[in-house]
Design a protein around this motif. Structure first.
Motif: not given
Length: 531
Positions: A49, A52-53, A197, A209, A212, A329
């Motif tokens: 995570i 991706g965030v 994500n 976000w 996530s 992603l």
């Protein structure tokens, strides 16, 4: 106290007859190990995570606006690709979790020793739940980092207690297979985070976000609830004086009442060391030097494969080589699928081929990929990092990263967790696993903190840097790691007494005569001359 002593005496007699423990896979032990392994979801979800965030524009705009501006400038061709995510505050967000896990690992060992393994797993889930809630509701960077610290405490608890739990519950001939269930769950967690994500980045309004980060509560809830229904391990129960309860658990997980030999050996293993009261000091004794070396070097080398750097920052890395936000992603989702598939290879082969062969093959595969990836990126970007990358070229880099991830996923990924959890004698097992987790978290923290600045300064040479470490660790395994396949966990001392280097550190006081049959069987299995 009389019953345990008698059982221990009986165990010595059975051992002399060469009787083996029951080692079939019962439904009960499969279910308990599966539930315990779900703790790996919290570790994997966080790994997946974070990168991706930190590649989502809305998240960067709100918390790291300077990074967002640099990224936008580089995207428009106005800056170098290597340095656009170089921010100590951004890396502090990612790496603060691992610093917290490092600190937690020093007191989790005492909890696991005094309260048992299952309550340590429960503590992992509760702490991770609190961290997920705080991160999802974050209003500033301070809230984000405090939430990450709570997540780190949870990972510290999980990283120590779950591998020990799995190794102590599993039949010795299936210990590798069941223990790698933890790594499988880590890969599932990474893959799930990548999917989340990918979907969250497409949510309009810029709040994806929060989804996530908040969904980390799901894997945390699973291990929190599951741990309430798990039994503690026979080894843990015996060490805390619950002998009859240990017998009942042992009968249930082995699916037979014929467990007196194994029970007796577990009792002997818990009493033979002379009631160790200071495991953090005793682990420094000469007789434990081989295990201590592995507790430090295996997790040290595992983190320097570069895998966590790639998995943390996979979307960022793919953006750096020129893929768009959604494409980066999705590429991370693809590597997550490869990670899961390759872990099944390890599950299927670890108890047949052994640990050393998988370590060696995976190391060679990772080394080759690191060299080729560094060369390809260097040819395209050079030292300046200017320019964009053709789609076909980017696809080749993604494919090579997938091959690299596969090599890690059936070697250093699962075995870096399995081997430290199975080699320690009971009297120092929680403390030694605490050392292993502390080293792992310290190295993970250092790599997470340094990766983006290193990418900025070393450019494509970063892949050569990690490749050099992969070469060193592969040679180390070939020379110094004994094979532990099929050796009962309470008789693991034999692998050190028969090793060309480590036997000089292990004194005969560990009970060489009592393990003669096991030692001879091990020597024959490994092709060692029996004298």
């Amino acid at each position: 106290m009389g019953a345990p002593a008698a059982a221990a005496a009986g165990a010595g007699q059975g051992e002399g007859e060469g009787k083996e423990y029951p080692d079939r896979l019962t439904l009960y032990v499969f279910l308990t190990c599966t539930v315990a392994a779900t703790g790996g979801l919290i570790v994997g979800y966080d790994i997946g995570i974070s990168g991706g965030v930190t590649s989502m524009d809305a998240f960067l705009q709100e918390f790291f606006p300077s990074v967002y501006r640099e990224e936008r400038t580089a995207r428009g061709g106005g800056g170098g690709q290597y340095c656009k995510f170089d921010s100590q505050l951004l890396t502090a967000f990612t790496s603060s979790l691992y610093l917290a896990a490092l600190v937690a690992s020093f007191f989790v060992a005492s909890v696991a020793r005094s309260l048992g393994r299952r309550w340590s797993m429960f503590g992992a889930g509760v702490s991770f739940l609190a961290g997920a809630a705080l991160n999802a509701a974050a209003r500033d960077v301070a809230m984000l980092i405090v939430g990450r610290i709570l997540l780190g405490v949870g990972i510290g608890f999980a990283g120590l207690s779950i591998p020990i739990y799995l190794s102590e519950m599993a039949p010795h001939r299936l210990r590798g297979t069941l223990n790698i269930g933890l790594q499988l769950m880590i890969t599932v967690g990474i893959f799930s985070a990548n999917l989340v994500n990918y979907g969250a980045a497409r949510i309009r309004g810029g709040w994806g976000w929060r989804l996530s980060l908040g969904l980390a509560a799901v894997p945390a809830g699973i291990i929190t609830a599951g741990s309430l229904f798990l039994p503690d391990t026979p080894s843990s129960l015996i060490s805390r004086g619950y002998h009859e309860q240990a017998r009942r658990v042992l009968r249930r997980i082995r699916g037979t009442h014929d467990v007196e030999d194994e029970y007796g050996d577990l009792v002997a293993a818990s009493e033979a060391p002379g009631a160790v009261r200071r495991p953090w000091l005793d682990i420094l004794r000469r007789r434990y030097r081989p295990q201590l070396a592995m507790a430090v070097l295996v997790p040290f080398f595992q983190q320097l494969t570069g895998i966590n750097a790639i998995m943390f920052y996979a979307p960022v890395l793919f953006k750096t080589i020129g893929l768009g936000g959604d494409a980066s992603l999705m590429s991370a989702v693809i590597t997550g699928l490869v990670n899961i598939a390759a872990t099944f290879v390890s599950i299927a082969t670890v108890d047949r081929l052994g640990r050393r062969k998988l370590f060696f093959q995976g190391g060679c595969q990772m080394l080759l990929c690191q060299i080729i990836i560094g060369t390809l990126i260097g040819v395209e970007f050079g030292a300046s990092g200017d320019g964009t990358i053709p789609k076909a070229f980017a696809a080749a880099v993604v494919a090579l990263i997938c091959v690299y991830v596969a090599g890690f996923a059936w070697s250093w990924g699962p075995l870096g967790i399995l081997v430290p959890s199975e080699i320690f004698p009971l009297e120092i097992r929680p403390a030694a696993q605490g050392v292993s987790v502390a080293v792992s978290m310290l190295c993970t923290f250092a790599v997470a903190q340094a990766f983006l600045p290193m990418l900025c300064r070393m450019q494509f040479g970063l892949f050569y840097f990690f490749g050099g470490w992969v070469l060193a660790m592969t040679l180390f395994v070939a020379a110094f790691l004994p094979e532990t396949k099929g050796v009962p966990i309470e008789k693991m001392g034999v692998v050190w007494r028969t090793h060309w280097f480590w036997r000089r550190f292990v004194a005969d006081e560990d009970g060489r005569a009592g393990n003669r049959d096991v030692e001879m069987d091990y020597r024959k299995a490994e092709g060692i001359a029996v004298r």
